[in-house]
Design a protein around this motif. Structure first.
Motif, PDB file in Angstrom:
ATOM      1  N   TYR A 167      -0.644   1.914  -5.206  1.00 29.73           N
ATOM      2  CA  TYR A 167      -0.097   0.541  -4.550  1.00 29.73           C
ATOM      3  C   TYR A 167       0.841   0.918  -3.385  1.00 29.73           C
ATOM      4  N   ASP A 168       1.780   1.628  -3.668  1.00 24.42           N
ATOM      5  CA  ASP A 168       2.831   2.270  -2.952  1.00 24.42           C
ATOM      6  C   ASP A 168       2.158   2.487  -1.653  1.00 24.42           C
ATOM      7  N   LEU A 169       1.417   3.669  -2.016  1.00 24.94           N
ATOM      8  CA  LEU A 169       0.621   4.198  -0.696  1.00 24.94           C
ATOM      9  C   LEU A 169      -0.038   3.210   0.106  1.00 24.94           C
ATOM     10  N   LEU A 170      -0.734   2.386  -0.660  1.00 28.60           N
ATOM     11  CA  LEU A 170      -1.468   1.376   0.314  1.00 28.60           C
ATOM     12  C   LEU A 170      -0.648   0.336   1.200  1.00 28.60           C
ATOM     13  N   CYS A 171       0.424   0.149   0.672  1.00 27.53           N
ATOM     14  CA  CYS A 171       1.472  -0.794   1.015  1.00 27.53           C
ATOM     15  C   CYS A 171       2.113  -0.121   2.296  1.00 27.53           C
ATOM     16  N   GLY A 172       2.272   1.342   2.540  1.00 24.71           N
ATOM     17  CA  GLY A 172       2.931   1.867   3.499  1.00 24.71           C
ATOM     18  C   GLY A 172       4.238   2.442   3.090  1.00 24.71           C
ATOM     19  N   LYS A 173       4.620   2.510   1.749  1.00 22.19           N
ATOM     20  CA  LYS A 173       5.908   2.932   1.078  1.00 22.19           C
ATOM     21  C   LYS A 173       6.078   4.538   1.616  1.00 22.19           C
ATOM     22  N   TYR A 174       5.127   5.188   1.376  1.00 23.08           N
ATOM     23  CA  TYR A 174       5.275   6.819   1.388  1.00 23.08           C
ATOM     24  C   TYR A 174       5.265   7.134   2.986  1.00 23.08           C
ATOM     25  N   ILE A 175       4.382   6.614   3.624  1.00 23.88           N
ATOM     26  CA  ILE A 175       4.359   7.004   4.929  1.00 23.88           C
ATOM     27  C   ILE A 175       4.334   5.707   5.871  1.00 23.88           C
ATOM     28  N   PRO A 176       5.457   5.035   6.055  1.00 22.20           N
ATOM     29  CA  PRO A 176       5.291   3.878   6.781  1.00 22.20           C
ATOM     30  C   PRO A 176       5.000   4.037   8.368  1.00 22.20           C
ATOM     31  N   ASP A 177       5.628   5.123   8.948  1.00 21.86           N
ATOM     32  CA  ASP A 177       5.215   5.391  10.214  1.00 21.86           C
ATOM     33  C   ASP A 177       5.321   6.946  10.680  1.00 21.86           C
ATOM     34  N   ILE A 178       4.156   7.487  10.317  1.00 20.93           N
ATOM     35  CA  ILE A 178       4.177   9.202  10.233  1.00 20.93           C
ATOM     36  C   ILE A 178       4.371   9.495  11.559  1.00 20.93           C
ATOM     37  N   GLU A 179       4.100   8.891  12.837  1.00 21.02           N
ATOM     38  CA  GLU A 179       4.240   9.502  14.153  1.00 21.02           C
ATOM     39  C   GLU A 179       5.836   9.545  14.599  1.00 21.02           C
ATOM     40  N   ASN A 180       6.528   8.550  13.768  1.00 22.98           N
ATOM     41  CA  ASN A 180       8.056   8.386  14.063  1.00 22.98           C
ATOM     42  C   ASN A 180       8.698   9.255  13.083  1.00 22.98           C
TER      43      ASN A 180
END
Length: 181
Positions: A167-180
């Protein structure tokens, strides 16, 4: 009565599969377990593969309906993850057969249908094009099924932790903005 007999044969098949490799199960095993005539088996199914397909289809429909009835994404993920808890030995036996691709495809289809319903019925991603939605659905569905298949081989998996992490992964908790980063 026809559906009852079909379902009884599937139940017998699953019972046998709990202790015998799926590729070694015979029509004789099923009819003996059910206490039916061989002709009755062939009235409903052409062969063992058709029993497997029917069983997978039935389970896939049940899984999909449960997830569509779930009130939240996290609840739906818990239902998908619970497949690891319900019958992990049977899942592993299916994955060790020549039906591996069919099992994977069935699970993938259920997850994709769930995400498509989530997106369209709840209007979750209103600004995406159809092509972008297709990529999102394919990506997340493949990731979830890949994770479930990997974890189906592990012992003592904490299903609540796995659900929360997915769930956290799908919601972007672990990698919210990988490029920045």
């Amino acid at each position: 009565m026809s559906t009852i007999t079909k379902d009884a044969m599937v139940i017998a098949f699953l019972k046998i599969a709990a202790h015998k490799p799926i590729d070694n199960i015979t029509v004789k095993d099923i009819v003996t377990t059910c206490g039916i005539a061989r002709q009755t088996f062939y009235y409903h199914f052409q062969d063992i593969l058709e029993v497997i397909e029917y069983a997978l289809q039935q389970q896939g429909e049940i899984l999909l309906q449960k997830t569509l009835d779930a009130p939240t994404l996290k609840d739906a993920l818990r239902i998908f993850v619970s497949t690891l808890d319900d019958k992990p030995e049977i899942i592993n036996r299916f994955l060790q057969t020549h039906k591996y691709d069919q099992v994977r495809q069935l699970l993938l289809s259920a997850v994709k249908t769930y995400f498509q319903n989530l997106i369209y019925l709840r209007n979750v991603l209103p600004d995406l094009t159809q092509s972008q939605i297709d990529i999102v659905v394919t990506f997340y569905s493949s990731a979830i099924i890949g994770t479930l298949m990997e974890y189906s081989e592990k012992k003592n998996v904490d299903l609540d932790t796995l659900t929360n992490d997915l769930y956290d992964l799908l919601c972007g908790k672990y990698i919210p903005d990988i490029e920045n980063k």
